[in-house]
Design an enzyme around this catalytic site. Structure first.
Site, PDB file in Angstrom:
ATOM      1  N   ARG A   1      93.140   8.997   7.565  1.00 11.29           N
ATOM      2  CA  ARG A   1      93.146   9.414   9.176  1.00 11.29           C
ATOM      3  C   ARG A   1      91.830   9.963   9.721  1.00 11.29           C
ATOM      4  O   ARG A   1      91.173  10.142   9.200  1.00 11.29           O
ATOM      5  CB  ARG A   1      94.414  10.237   9.474  1.00 11.29           C
ATOM      6  CG  ARG A   1      96.162   9.984   8.891  1.00 11.29           C
ATOM      7  CD  ARG A   1      96.398   9.494   9.424  1.00 11.29           C
ATOM      8  NE  ARG A   1      97.432   9.309   8.890  1.00 11.29           N
ATOM      9  CZ  ARG A   1      98.626   8.100   9.567  1.00 11.29           C
ATOM     10  NH1 ARG A   1      98.297   7.049  10.539  1.00 11.29           N
ATOM     11  NH2 ARG A   1      99.376   7.834   8.988  1.00 11.29           N
TER      12      ARG A   1
ATOM     13  N   ASN B   1      83.664  13.573   5.349  1.00  6.27           N
ATOM     14  CA  ASN B   1      84.056  12.619   4.894  1.00  6.27           C
ATOM     15  C   ASN B   1      83.543  11.848   3.773  1.00  6.27           C
ATOM     16  O   ASN B   1      81.592  11.956   4.360  1.00  6.27           O
ATOM     17  CB  ASN B   1      84.244  11.443   6.168  1.00  6.27           C
ATOM     18  CG  ASN B   1      85.374  10.779   5.378  1.00  6.27           C
ATOM     19  OD1 ASN B   1      85.818  10.825   4.845  1.00  6.27           O
ATOM     20  ND2 ASN B   1      85.185   9.557   6.518  1.00  6.27           N
TER      21      ASN B   1
ATOM     22  N   HIS C   1      82.991   8.328   2.176  1.00  6.59           N
ATOM     23  CA  HIS C   1      82.834   6.882   2.287  1.00  6.59           C
ATOM     24  C   HIS C   1      82.379   6.289   1.388  1.00  6.59           C
ATOM     25  O   HIS C   1      81.363   6.607   1.384  1.00  6.59           O
ATOM     26  CB  HIS C   1      82.554   6.317   4.157  1.00  6.59           C
ATOM     27  CG  HIS C   1      82.651   4.667   4.319  1.00  6.59           C
ATOM     28  ND1 HIS C   1      84.205   4.731   4.620  1.00  6.59           N
ATOM     29  CD2 HIS C   1      81.960   3.614   4.033  1.00  6.59           C
ATOM     30  CE1 HIS C   1      84.181   3.562   4.946  1.00  6.59           C
ATOM     31  NE2 HIS C   1      82.524   2.933   4.672  1.00  6.59           N
TER      32      HIS C   1
ATOM     33  N   ASP D   1      82.152  13.579  12.957  1.00  4.65           N
ATOM     34  CA  ASP D   1      82.358  13.275  14.867  1.00  4.65           C
ATOM     35  C   ASP D   1      83.275  12.445  15.295  1.00  4.65           C
ATOM     36  O   ASP D   1      84.378  12.309  14.613  1.00  4.65           O
ATOM     37  CB  ASP D   1      80.792  13.461  15.118  1.00  4.65           C
ATOM     38  CG  ASP D   1      80.061  12.071  15.066  1.00  4.65           C
ATOM     39  OD1 ASP D   1      81.106  10.473  14.923  1.00  4.65           O
ATOM     40  OD2 ASP D   1      78.819  11.450  15.514  1.00  4.65           O
TER      41      ASP D   1
ATOM     42  N   ASP E   1      82.968   7.028  10.603  1.00  3.15           N
ATOM     43  CA  ASP E   1      81.876   6.979  10.368  1.00  3.15           C
ATOM     44  C   ASP E   1      80.825   7.084  10.806  1.00  3.15           C
ATOM     45  O   ASP E   1      79.777   6.412  10.195  1.00  3.15           O
ATOM     46  CB  ASP E   1      82.257   5.913   9.467  1.00  3.15           C
ATOM     47  CG  ASP E   1      83.765   5.540   8.604  1.00  3.15           C
ATOM     48  OD1 ASP E   1      84.029   6.896   8.432  1.00  3.15           O
ATOM     49  OD2 ASP E   1      84.714   4.905   8.084  1.00  3.15           O
TER      50      ASP E   1
HETATM   51  C1  GAR Z   1      86.766   6.725  -1.779  1.00  5.65           C
HETATM   52  O1  GAR Z   1      86.188   5.583  -2.557  1.00  5.65           O
HETATM   53  C2  GAR Z   1      86.988   6.989  -0.456  1.00  5.65           C
HETATM   54  O2  GAR Z   1      85.771   7.414  -0.320  1.00  5.65           O
HETATM   55  C3  GAR Z   1      87.930   6.582   0.789  1.00  5.65           C
HETATM   56  O3  GAR Z   1      88.950   5.558  -0.476  1.00  5.65           O
HETATM   57  C4  GAR Z   1      88.439   6.447  -2.068  1.00  5.65           C
HETATM   58  C5  GAR Z   1      90.210   7.481  -2.466  1.00  5.65           C
HETATM   59  O4  GAR Z   1      89.995   7.715  -3.552  1.00  5.65           O
HETATM   60  N1  GAR Z   1      88.051   6.311   2.013  1.00  5.65           N
HETATM   61  C6  GAR Z   1      87.929   6.253   2.791  1.00  5.65           C
HETATM   62  O5  GAR Z   1      87.773   4.590   2.375  1.00  5.65           O
HETATM   63  C7  GAR Z   1      88.014   6.588   3.900  1.00  5.65           C
HETATM   64  N2  GAR Z   1      87.009   5.159   4.884  1.00  5.65           N
HETATM   65  P1  GAR Z   1      90.479   8.615  -4.478  1.00  5.65           P
HETATM   66  O6  GAR Z   1      91.759   8.481  -3.452  1.00  5.65           O
HETATM   67  O7  GAR Z   1      91.212   7.812  -5.866  1.00  5.65           O
HETATM   68  O8  GAR Z   1      89.740  10.071  -4.308  1.00  5.65           O
END
Ligand code: GAR
Length: 201
Positions: free
Chosen positions: A92, A108, A110, A142, A146
């Site tokens: 979110r 965050n 990414h 921010d 991203d």
């Molecule tokens: C991670 O790779 C994180 O960077 C990504 O979701 C995954 C969570 O893995 N986040 C995004 O893509 C946000 N845009 P997890 O639930 O196994 O920790």
């Protein structure tokens, strides 16, 4: 006094688990004081419960609109007095109320080397573009998608036979190490933001 961390999740929570494991050692200097999610029943919440960490759920559907949800999320987090909030697979976008409260203290992780491939499908988009190196980025959130100042990045080779899942899993290995290392240092030693540049001692 150990530093206080709130982690936000939406799914599996394997990156959260890395932080929980690190924080189990007092020498890490960080306590995960709460784990929040935007949905019930995700594995990330169960990981927190197994570790004895308080949890909360703040669902968009339970609020009048996104602004009300955003204020509620800010309130939930504030109640735990965090020094830093980490979005670890939290799918979110936080809004203005949350950023007013936690701007500069909200990071965050990414799964791509920003500013390339922002958004929900970093590994898929990187593969589709044919890049040979991807990776992960930790950044201060921010108001954009991203776009915030970059705190740390780790590079990961892309293999010829990678699919989205295999690449994402390999990125997550690097992501867990990055999060534990960099979040720990941010909280123990501090960090400085000058424009877009983030430095640590
Ligand atoms: C991670 O790779 C994180 O960077 C990504 O979701 C995954 C969570 O893995 N986040 C995004 O893509 C946000 N845009 P997890 O639930 O196994 O920790």
């Amino acid at each position: 006094m150990p530093a206080r961390l709130v982690v936000l999740v939406s799914g599996t929570g394997s990156t959260l688990q890395a932080l929980l494991d690190a924080a189990a050692d007092p020498s890490y200097g960080v306590v995960v004081v709460a784990v929040g999610a935007d949905r019930d029943g995700c594995e990330g919440l169960r990981r927190a419960e197994r570790a004895g960490v308080p949890t909360f759920v703040c669902r968009v559907a339970d609020h009048r609109d996104r602004a009300a949800w955003d204020r509620a999320l800010a309130e939930e987090c504030t109640a735990f007095g965090p020094d830093l909030v980490v979005s670890a697979g939290f799918m979110r976008l936080a809004g203005p109320a949350f950023l007013d409260r936690f701007g500069g203290r909200f990071v965050n992780s990414h799964p791509a080397l920003l500013p390339s491939f922002p958004g929900m499908h970093g590994p898929r988009d990187a593969l589709a573009h044919g890049v040979k190196v991807s990776g992960c980025t930790l950044f201060l959130v921010d108001a954009g998608v991203d776009t915030g100042p970059i705190v740390a990045q780790r590079a990961v080779d892309v293999n010829d036979d990678d699919d989205e899942q295999s690449l994402h899993e390999r990125i997550k290995l690097a992501e867990r190490l990055m999060l534990v290392d960099v979040v720990g240092r941010m909280l123990r030693e501090g960090y400085c933001v000058t424009g877009r540049k983030v430095t640590m001692p």
